[in-house]
Scaffold this active site. Structure first.
Site, PDB file in Angstrom:
ATOM      1  N   PRO A 107      12.100  47.417  15.237  1.00 15.42           N
ATOM      2  CA  PRO A 107      12.903  46.429  14.514  1.00 15.42           C
ATOM      3  C   PRO A 107      13.556  45.427  15.463  1.00 15.42           C
ATOM      4  O   PRO A 107      14.054  45.797  16.527  1.00 15.42           O
ATOM      5  CB  PRO A 107      13.981  47.293  13.838  1.00 15.42           C
ATOM      6  CG  PRO A 107      14.097  48.504  14.707  1.00 15.42           C
ATOM      7  CD  PRO A 107      12.761  48.727  15.327  1.00 15.42           C
ATOM      8  N   TYR A 143      16.620  35.607  16.136  1.00 17.41           N
ATOM      9  CA  TYR A 143      15.779  34.411  16.228  1.00 17.41           C
ATOM     10  C   TYR A 143      16.583  33.111  16.126  1.00 17.41           C
ATOM     11  O   TYR A 143      16.077  32.093  15.664  1.00 17.41           O
ATOM     12  CB  TYR A 143      14.653  34.439  15.180  1.00 17.41           C
ATOM     13  CG  TYR A 143      13.839  35.710  15.247  1.00 17.41           C
ATOM     14  CD1 TYR A 143      12.976  35.949  16.319  1.00 17.41           C
ATOM     15  CD2 TYR A 143      13.958  36.705  14.279  1.00 17.41           C
ATOM     16  CE1 TYR A 143      12.251  37.131  16.399  1.00 17.41           C
ATOM     17  CE2 TYR A 143      13.239  37.889  14.355  1.00 17.41           C
ATOM     18  CZ  TYR A 143      12.382  38.085  15.420  1.00 17.41           C
ATOM     19  OH  TYR A 143      11.662  39.250  15.513  1.00 17.41           O
ATOM     20  N   ARG A 172      14.989  41.907  13.870  1.00 17.57           N
ATOM     21  CA  ARG A 172      15.946  41.285  12.952  1.00 17.57           C
ATOM     22  C   ARG A 172      16.946  42.286  12.372  1.00 17.57           C
ATOM     23  O   ARG A 172      18.136  42.004  12.298  1.00 17.57           O
ATOM     24  CB  ARG A 172      15.134  40.652  11.809  1.00 17.57           C
ATOM     25  CG  ARG A 172      15.914  39.780  10.879  1.00 17.57           C
ATOM     26  CD  ARG A 172      15.038  39.355   9.679  1.00 17.57           C
ATOM     27  NE  ARG A 172      13.671  39.071  10.049  1.00 17.57           N
ATOM     28  CZ  ARG A 172      13.206  37.857  10.320  1.00 17.57           C
ATOM     29  NH1 ARG A 172      13.985  36.812  10.249  1.00 17.57           N
ATOM     30  NH2 ARG A 172      11.936  37.693  10.652  1.00 17.57           N
ATOM     31  N   ARG A 174      15.403  27.995  12.367  1.00 16.40           N
ATOM     32  CA  ARG A 174      14.740  28.705  11.277  1.00 16.40           C
ATOM     33  C   ARG A 174      14.680  27.915   9.957  1.00 16.40           C
ATOM     34  O   ARG A 174      13.637  27.913   9.307  1.00 16.40           O
ATOM     35  CB  ARG A 174      15.364  30.096  11.066  1.00 16.40           C
ATOM     36  CG  ARG A 174      15.245  30.991  12.307  1.00 16.40           C
ATOM     37  CD  ARG A 174      15.617  32.447  12.050  1.00 16.40           C
ATOM     38  NE  ARG A 174      14.638  33.103  11.215  1.00 16.40           N
ATOM     39  CZ  ARG A 174      14.771  33.308   9.931  1.00 16.40           C
ATOM     40  NH1 ARG A 174      15.890  32.963   9.320  1.00 16.40           N
ATOM     41  NH2 ARG A 174      13.819  33.877   9.229  1.00 16.40           N
ATOM     42  N   CYS A 190      18.765  14.521  16.084  1.00 14.93           N
ATOM     43  CA  CYS A 190      18.150  13.291  15.568  1.00 14.93           C
ATOM     44  C   CYS A 190      16.869  13.623  14.836  1.00 14.93           C
ATOM     45  O   CYS A 190      15.770  13.394  15.345  1.00 14.93           O
ATOM     46  CB  CYS A 190      17.889  12.324  16.707  1.00 14.93           C
ATOM     47  SG  CYS A 190      19.409  11.846  17.492  1.00 14.93           S
ATOM     48  N   GLY A 236       9.732  44.403  11.296  1.00 16.05           N
ATOM     49  CA  GLY A 236       9.588  43.619  10.074  1.00 16.05           C
ATOM     50  C   GLY A 236      10.551  44.009   8.971  1.00 16.05           C
ATOM     51  O   GLY A 236      10.459  43.489   7.858  1.00 16.05           O
TER      52      GLY A 236
HETATM   53  N1  LLP Z   1       6.971  44.049  16.716  1.00 14.19           N
HETATM   54  C1  LLP Z   1       6.074  43.063  16.859  1.00 14.19           C
HETATM   55  C2  LLP Z   1       4.772  43.360  17.442  1.00 14.19           C
HETATM   56  C3  LLP Z   1       6.387  41.759  16.429  1.00 14.19           C
HETATM   57  O1  LLP Z   1       5.485  40.807  16.556  1.00 14.19           O
HETATM   58  C4  LLP Z   1       7.658  41.504  15.867  1.00 14.19           C
HETATM   59  C5  LLP Z   1       8.027  40.163  15.435  1.00 14.19           C
HETATM   60  C6  LLP Z   1       8.572  42.559  15.763  1.00 14.19           C
HETATM   61  C7  LLP Z   1       8.189  43.829  16.195  1.00 14.19           C
HETATM   62  C8  LLP Z   1       9.949  42.398  15.201  1.00 14.19           C
HETATM   63  O2  LLP Z   1       9.959  41.914  13.905  1.00 14.19           O
HETATM   64  P1  LLP Z   1      11.338  41.894  13.068  1.00 14.19           P
HETATM   65  O3  LLP Z   1      11.766  43.317  12.875  1.00 14.19           O
HETATM   66  O4  LLP Z   1      12.327  41.134  13.881  1.00 14.19           O
HETATM   67  O5  LLP Z   1      10.974  41.185  11.804  1.00 14.19           O
HETATM   68  N2  LLP Z   1      10.772  33.893  14.487  1.00 14.19           N
HETATM   69  C9  LLP Z   1      10.539  34.495  13.197  1.00 14.19           C
HETATM   70  C10 LLP Z   1      10.138  35.934  13.312  1.00 14.19           C
HETATM   71  C11 LLP Z   1       8.922  36.146  14.164  1.00 14.19           C
HETATM   72  C12 LLP Z   1       8.606  37.588  14.308  1.00 14.19           C
HETATM   73  C13 LLP Z   1       7.525  37.800  15.283  1.00 14.19           C
HETATM   74  N3  LLP Z   1       7.245  39.172  15.545  1.00 14.19           N
HETATM   75  C14 LLP Z   1      11.778  34.340  12.343  1.00 14.19           C
HETATM   76  O6  LLP Z   1      12.753  33.735  12.798  1.00 14.19           O
HETATM   77  O7  LLP Z   1      11.815  34.770  11.193  1.00 14.19           O
END
Ligand code: LLP
Length: 438
Positions: free
Chosen positions: A291, A390, A293, A330, A361, A248
């Protein structure tokens, strides 16, 4: 960071990605093209590992591969010493095809099928992160049927939800993921896991949100998990070795985004873990982070070719590119904001004011709805930075458009890591309909 005054350019002023001229890459590989700067991914990984190492805590950086999953990224993450988390049989399969060490794979998901659990157990994954009671039962069946054992963590919903600069605590988090902490579900889950000798309980997991800019939500979650572990120690004499605080970590998509520097975020988290566990007289856990993103988002840039334009009197003109919601859902899905530059002159004054739209479209197929950019015309290449997370992983074949190619660029050398999809590939799963004329 890839913003106008910070772009790296070639001697002729073109956008440079991983030491390669972006325009040359599009001539060689076509558009839309997603280019990853490999050194930027490496730098992001080492920021995590260095800060965690400095904390003195045992740790693991588990790349959340849902952000971008393909053989090459698993190979790279393996070389960088990362763990990965996978959330489906398909991600697990891809990781194994890349020869990613199975003992460094954690398997997540809120509705893992029996077949997926069979696959994970047979592949000897490092851990299964159990999400719900149904899964405990399924996993027990799978382990018994295969006379196997597996390491497990429990995913807990700590009642803390964080997004960007806010976090909220709720008594009972309304989430489809994990065991609720407040109502005692997490403790019931622990008892069931401890009762199964084939499950080796190694850790507690919580993921509190995405695109988080400040550490306070993590701090609250760590405190709650530490209190939970204190109870478990007292009642069951069990202390999980691993505290996995999920992913996150936020990134900067536009100049309006201001995440706290990663080092500050992580140091605040590690300090909190040490303080909370010391105060509770608990041994320090290994701290795992997940992580997605933050590792791959800023390293990716999508290159598109400009095509049509439309001018509506009194409105911002539309400038259309040869991709859109099929390679980056997104903006349409989350109102996500991006910026874009003319790849021929990324630092030139942004004198044109337009809406950058895709070719799908769908009226909602708008990539950037209020864009100031140096003048662009048909045939020009537009670059949209920070598309590494993503984007491709959520890509679709809507309108039967082909998914883009992906290139890894590093110190002036580019390598194709995902081929552009072909029309022939679009119909590989289609079968003829043998209808009668009746
Ligand atoms: N760990 C778990 C259990 C998760 O559910 C997620 C993301 C992550 C790690 C990694 O999160 P990050 O560091 O990437 O924020 N499609 C959405 C994001 C969905 C995230 C879902 N879970 C977007 O494009 O913003």
């Amino acid at each position: 960071m890839p913003f106008p005054n910070q772009f790296t350019t070639t001697p002729s002023g073109h956008l440079m990605l991983g030491g390669c001229d972006a325009l040359a890459l599009t001539r060689k590989y076509g558009t839309p093209l997603i280019v990853y700067d490999v050194d930027q991914i490496k730098a992001a990984v080492s920021q995590f590992t260095q800060t965690l190492t400095a904390s003195g805590l045992a740790h693991a950086v588990c790349y959340a591969s849902k952000a971008f999953s393909c053989i090459a990224i698993y190979q790279l993450m393996a070389r960088l010493g990362c763990h990965v988390d996978v959330v489906s049989g398909g991600e697990l399969y891809t990781a194994l095809q890349a020869h990613f060490p199975p003992e460094r794979i954690s398997f997540h998901g809120n509705n893992k099928t029996k077949a997926e659990l069979e696959f994970a157990v047979a592949s000897h994954v490092g851990s299964i992160i159990i999400d719900n009671f149904h899964e405990i039962n399924l996993l027990k069946q799978v382990l018994t049927g295969n006379n196997a054992t597996v390491n497990v963590m429990l995913r807990v919903t700590p009642g803390v939800e964080a997004h960007t600069h806010r976090y909220i605590t709720t008594g009972q988090t309304d989430s489809k993921f994990g065991f609720d902490l407040a109502s005692g579900q997490a403790t019931t889950a622990l008892q069931r896991v401890l009762a199964c000798s084939r499950m080796n309980f190694i850790g507690v997991h919580a993921h509190i949100g995405s695109q988080i800019f400040v550490p306070d939500g993590f701090v609250a979650a760590v405190d709650r998990l530490c209190a939970l572990i204190t109870q478990w120690k007292r009642n069951f004499a069990v202390i999980p070795a691993i505290l996995n605080i999920g992913g996150g970590f936020g990134v900067q998509y536009t100049e309006d985004d201001h995440p706290v520097p990663l080092k500050t975020m992580l140091t605040t988290i590690t300090t909190t873990v040490k303080r909370a566990f010391d105060q509770a007289h608990l041994p320090l856990p290994a701290l795992w982070v997940e992580p997605g993103r933050a590792l791959v988002g800023p390293a990716g840039t999508t290159l598109y070719t400009v095509g049509s334009e439309k001018h509506v009197p009194g409105r911002l003109p539309y400038v259309a590119i040869d991709g859109g919601m099929g390679d980056n859902i997104r903006p349409a899905l989350y109102n996500a904001r991006y910026t874009a530059v003319n790849a021929a002159c990324p630092t030139a004054p942004a004198t044109q004011h337009v809406r950058l739209v895709g070719k799908y479209c769908e009226s909602g197929d708008v990539l950037v709805d209020d864009l100031r950019i140096a003048p662009v015309a048909a045939g020009d290449i537009v670059a949209v930075p920070v598309t590494g997370a993503y984007g491709y992983s959520m890509a679709s074949n809507y309108n039967r458009n082909c998914r883009p190619a992906v290139v890894f660029a590093q110190r002036g050398r580019a390598q194709l890591v995902i081929q552009r999809e072909s029309y022939a590939q679009l119909v590989t799963n289609d079968l003829s309909y043998e209808g009668s004329n009746e």
